[in-house]
Scaffold this active site. Structure first.
Site, PDB file in Angstrom:
ATOM      1  N   ASN A 193       0.841  -1.197   0.000  1.00  0.00           N
ATOM      2  CA  ASN A 193       0.000   0.000   0.000  1.00  0.00           C
ATOM      3  C   ASN A 193       0.875   1.245   0.000  1.00  0.00           C
ATOM      4  O   ASN A 193       1.966   1.249   0.580  1.00  0.00           O
ATOM      5  CB  ASN A 193      -0.936   0.066   1.204  1.00  0.00           C
ATOM      6  CG  ASN A 193      -1.932   1.211   1.042  1.00  0.00           C
ATOM      7  OD1 ASN A 193      -2.766   1.175   0.146  1.00  0.00           O
ATOM      8  ND2 ASN A 193      -1.810   2.242   1.862  1.00  0.00           N
ATOM      9  N   TYR A 197       0.276  10.281   3.942  1.00  0.00           N
ATOM     10  CA  TYR A 197      -0.132  10.526   5.320  1.00  0.00           C
ATOM     11  C   TYR A 197       0.907  11.466   5.934  1.00  0.00           C
ATOM     12  O   TYR A 197       2.104  11.149   5.919  1.00  0.00           O
ATOM     13  CB  TYR A 197      -0.150   9.221   6.129  1.00  0.00           C
ATOM     14  CG  TYR A 197      -0.821   8.038   5.446  1.00  0.00           C
ATOM     15  CD1 TYR A 197      -2.206   7.990   5.266  1.00  0.00           C
ATOM     16  CD2 TYR A 197      -0.063   6.959   5.004  1.00  0.00           C
ATOM     17  CE1 TYR A 197      -2.807   6.893   4.671  1.00  0.00           C
ATOM     18  CE2 TYR A 197      -0.654   5.852   4.415  1.00  0.00           C
ATOM     19  CZ  TYR A 197      -2.024   5.820   4.246  1.00  0.00           C
ATOM     20  OH  TYR A 197      -2.604   4.723   3.657  1.00  0.00           O
ATOM     21  N   ARG A 198       0.467  12.574   6.480  1.00  0.00           N
ATOM     22  CA  ARG A 198       1.417  13.557   6.995  1.00  0.00           C
ATOM     23  C   ARG A 198       2.242  12.978   8.142  1.00  0.00           C
ATOM     24  O   ARG A 198       1.793  12.075   8.851  1.00  0.00           O
ATOM     25  CB  ARG A 198       0.679  14.798   7.465  1.00  0.00           C
ATOM     26  CG  ARG A 198      -0.094  14.559   8.748  1.00  0.00           C
ATOM     27  CD  ARG A 198      -0.704  15.845   9.277  1.00  0.00           C
ATOM     28  NE  ARG A 198      -1.284  15.645  10.569  1.00  0.00           N
ATOM     29  CZ  ARG A 198      -2.544  15.932  10.885  1.00  0.00           C
ATOM     30  NH1 ARG A 198      -3.366  16.452   9.984  1.00  0.00           N
ATOM     31  NH2 ARG A 198      -2.979  15.731  12.106  1.00  0.00           N
ATOM     32  N   TRP A 211      -1.879   7.899  10.352  1.00  0.00           N
ATOM     33  CA  TRP A 211      -2.738   6.926   9.685  1.00  0.00           C
ATOM     34  C   TRP A 211      -4.143   7.090  10.228  1.00  0.00           C
ATOM     35  O   TRP A 211      -4.458   6.579  11.316  1.00  0.00           O
ATOM     36  CB  TRP A 211      -2.249   5.496   9.984  1.00  0.00           C
ATOM     37  CG  TRP A 211      -1.080   5.045   9.154  1.00  0.00           C
ATOM     38  CD1 TRP A 211      -0.819   5.378   7.865  1.00  0.00           C
ATOM     39  CD2 TRP A 211      -0.038   4.127   9.574  1.00  0.00           C
ATOM     40  NE1 TRP A 211       0.324   4.731   7.445  1.00  0.00           N
ATOM     41  CE2 TRP A 211       0.808   3.965   8.456  1.00  0.00           C
ATOM     42  CE3 TRP A 211       0.234   3.445  10.755  1.00  0.00           C
ATOM     43  CZ2 TRP A 211       1.933   3.141   8.513  1.00  0.00           C
ATOM     44  CZ3 TRP A 211       1.349   2.633  10.804  1.00  0.00           C
ATOM     45  CH2 TRP A 211       2.184   2.481   9.685  1.00  0.00           C
ATOM     46  N   GLU A 259      -1.081   1.122  -5.698  1.00  0.00           N
ATOM     47  CA  GLU A 259      -1.013   2.510  -6.159  1.00  0.00           C
ATOM     48  C   GLU A 259       0.103   2.693  -7.194  1.00  0.00           C
ATOM     49  O   GLU A 259       0.004   3.555  -8.071  1.00  0.00           O
ATOM     50  CB  GLU A 259      -0.771   3.464  -4.985  1.00  0.00           C
ATOM     51  CG  GLU A 259      -2.008   3.805  -4.153  1.00  0.00           C
ATOM     52  CD  GLU A 259      -2.313   2.802  -3.036  1.00  0.00           C
ATOM     53  OE1 GLU A 259      -1.611   1.782  -2.933  1.00  0.00           O
ATOM     54  OE2 GLU A 259      -3.265   3.047  -2.263  1.00  0.00           O
ATOM     55  N   ASP A 308      -5.040  22.397   9.155  1.00  0.00           N
ATOM     56  CA  ASP A 308      -5.413  21.381   8.177  1.00  0.00           C
ATOM     57  C   ASP A 308      -6.163  21.958   6.979  1.00  0.00           C
ATOM     58  O   ASP A 308      -6.444  23.148   6.925  1.00  0.00           O
ATOM     59  CB  ASP A 308      -6.258  20.297   8.867  1.00  0.00           C
ATOM     60  CG  ASP A 308      -5.786  18.915   8.477  1.00  0.00           C
ATOM     61  OD1 ASP A 308      -5.639  18.671   7.267  1.00  0.00           O
ATOM     62  OD2 ASP A 308      -5.559  18.095   9.382  1.00  0.00           O
TER      63      ASP A 308
END
Ligand SMILES: Cc1cc2nc3c(=O)[nH]c(=O)nc-3n(C[C@H](O)[C@H](O)[C@H](O)COP(=O)(O)O)c2cc1C
Ligand SMILES: [Mn+2]
Length: 507
Positions: A193, A197-198, A211, A259, A308
């Site tokens: 995968n 994700y920051r 996550w 991906e 954000d």
């Protein structure tokens, strides 16, 4: 020809007048964000006010200028590595990223594959051959080595502060890597995968791993933890690759669909992967920077707050910790990042491209869907406007429920379903016709379900209510027995008469 790597994309952006270099020394702490906001400000206001001309292509419904030019900061204070930001911050740059004239071309390629049916005769079989050959170009290819290995550092030589990682907003918990490709393997199937994700930098060699609970990385973590609560899982992070590969981490594709394969499809050339130095994961060979390490399954740490893409700070939360054991990078790497904040920012254009590209997939499953729109101010998960061709009673409700169970569209807080003849890219028209079409008590539906982790209004994190508005014309078969009025339009004869004398009226 697919872009070799990120710097080839940078050269292209520069050639197209889409990139500006900043040679003055500026601080990655707050200052870069402020500059990014200023170059986007005029455009941002235009974007907030935009509507679309009737019949305009959806791509024209979003401001073409984007959020200002791509910026390459050559002298970020405290680092020798330049920072690239806003690289994907306009429809045009997204088209350049995918090497197409319009995003519709990518959607068209997907439609082509979805339309592939079992061939009826020889002619059909021959027609399919190029498609099948193209399929082969999707699969990632393992190569022995790559530019991402030009410099290697292990153990105590690793220092994340070598890189100009931004602290974006004043109350952020620290510096955040915002554009990573996080690689893990499903501990049960071994499948890869990749997610964006920051990662909050805690010190030279550790970061947070944001996550969110419904994401595939979180699922890998949970499954590994069930099997061995005291263990660890290998994790690798790539920062900055060719554009399609860089963007692949944000794609809302099903679990266990690779991906990197999708990136190969987008760039029409396989992604070349190399083995990590210290674990069995593979990473894109052309990446600017690779971080290798592990996540302990029994370790959580406070992450956030973080300014954000909702335009608000997402709150502190407990998340896993990524320990970096090895860094490899190009000799002169570029640090790719993005700034999120009050909409629209660069991520709006990334999400917009995903929306346009995946529309055919949505339409294949639900052919009654004519179009969807996600206004920037709806920050992806707060508002989806859907136009359908209504064919049976309750059809609008059926589509709401479909969307709430469709991958990451499950997060959609408000869904507005309108008839096919509403121009959903004209938000003025949507407001007008929706409000005229509803009897609120009858036409609003509430359901409970998973919420986006970033939703700060939900009664609890990750769980809350959603609302669907059925703004389609109501039918007798739905219990609505009053007549439904027609929309006001002048008749053709009168229009023609006035056309004929218009010039004489002096107006
Ligand atoms: C700039 C940006 C930052 C993101 N940050 C996060 C994040 O911190 N955590 C997260 O779970 N998703 C984040 N996302 C969304 C995920 O990348 C997206 O949901 C992706 O599909 C996740 O991959 P997965 O489906 O393989 O889990 C971010 C997206 C973008 C564009
Ligand atoms: Mn995934």
């Amino acid at each position: 020809m697919a872009y070799r790597d990120l710097r080839e994309f940078v050269r292209r952006l520069e050639k197209e007048g889409e990139l500006k270099r900043v040679r003055t020394e500026v601080d990655p702490i707050l200052e870069i964000t402020e500059i990014v906001q200023r170059v986007g400000r005029g455009r941002r206001n235009a974007a907030l006010k935009h509507g679309s001309a009737k019949g305009a292509q959806p791509e024209m419904a979003v401001p073409h200028e984007g959020v200002g030019p791509a910026l390459l900061f050559e002298k970020p204070r405290g680092s020798r590595v330049p920072v690239l930001v806003n690289a994907f911050g306009s429809v045009r740059r997204m088209c350049l990223a995918f090497e197409v004239g319009a995003l519709e071309e990518v959607a068209g390629r997907i439609r082509g594959f979805l339309d592939m049916q079992s061939p009826a005769g020889l002619f059909d079989k021959i027609k399919m051959l190029p498609k099948l050959a193209e399929l082969g170009s999707f699969f990632p290819k393992t190569v022995k080595t790559g530019d991402c290995k030009e410099v290697r550092r292990h153990g105590n030589d690793v220092n994340l502060f070598d890189f100009p990682i931004l602290k974006c907003w004043p109350q952020d918990g620290g510096r955040f890597i915002t554009f990573p490709l996080v690689f893990t393997r499903n501990p049960e199937t071994g499948k890869r995968n990749v997610g964006m994700y920051r990662m909050q930098v805690y010190d030279e060699r550790s970061t947070g791993m944001h996550w969110q609970t419904q994401k595939h990385g979180a699922e890998h973590f949970r499954r590994a933890r069930e099997a061995n609560p005291e263990g660890r899982i290998p994790v690798a992070v790539a920062i900055g690759s060719d554009p399609a590969t860089s963007l692949a981490g944000m794609l809302p594709i099903p679990p266990d669909l690779d991906e990197m394969m999708f990136a190969g499809f987008l760039r029409r050339d396989p992604v070349e992967m190399v083995s990590c130095e210290t674990n069995d994961l593979e990473v894109p060979a052309n990446a600017e920077i690779i971080l290798e390490g592990y996540v302990n399954l029994n370790e959580m740490r406070t992450e956030g707050p973080f300014g954000d893409h909702t335009g608000f700070y997402s709150l502190e939360g407990e998340y896993p910790v990524f320990h970096v054991e090895c860094v490899t990078h190009k000799k002169e790497p570029i640090y790719l990042t993005t700034v999120v904040g009050p909409p629209p920012q660069e991520d709006f254009y990334m999400g917009y491209a995903v929306e346009r590209v995946f529309l055919p997939v949505m339409k294949m499953q639900y052919p009654e869907i004519v179009d969807v729109a996600l206004p920037a101010e709806g920050i992806f998960h707060n508002l989806m406007i859907v136009a359908i061709r209504k064919s049976y009673p309750g059809h609008a409700r059926k589509i709401m429920n479909a969307i709430w169970s469709l991958g990451q569209a499950m997060f959609t807080k408000v869904i507005v379903v309108v008839d096919h003849d509403v121009d959903i890219h004209s938000y003025g028209e949507v407001v007008w016709k929706t409000l005229c079409a509803i009897d609120p008590e009858r036409d609003v539906q509430f359901v409970f379900g998973p919420m986006d982790t970033l939703d700060h209004a939900a009664r609890m994190q990750d769980y809350g209510s959603k609302m669907g508005i059925d703004a389609t014309r109501k039918w007798a078969a739905e219990g609505f027995t009053r007549p439904w009025p027609g929309e006001i339009r002048m008749d053709e004869l009168t229009r023609a008469k006035i056309d004929a004398i218009w010039k004489t009226l002096g107006l």
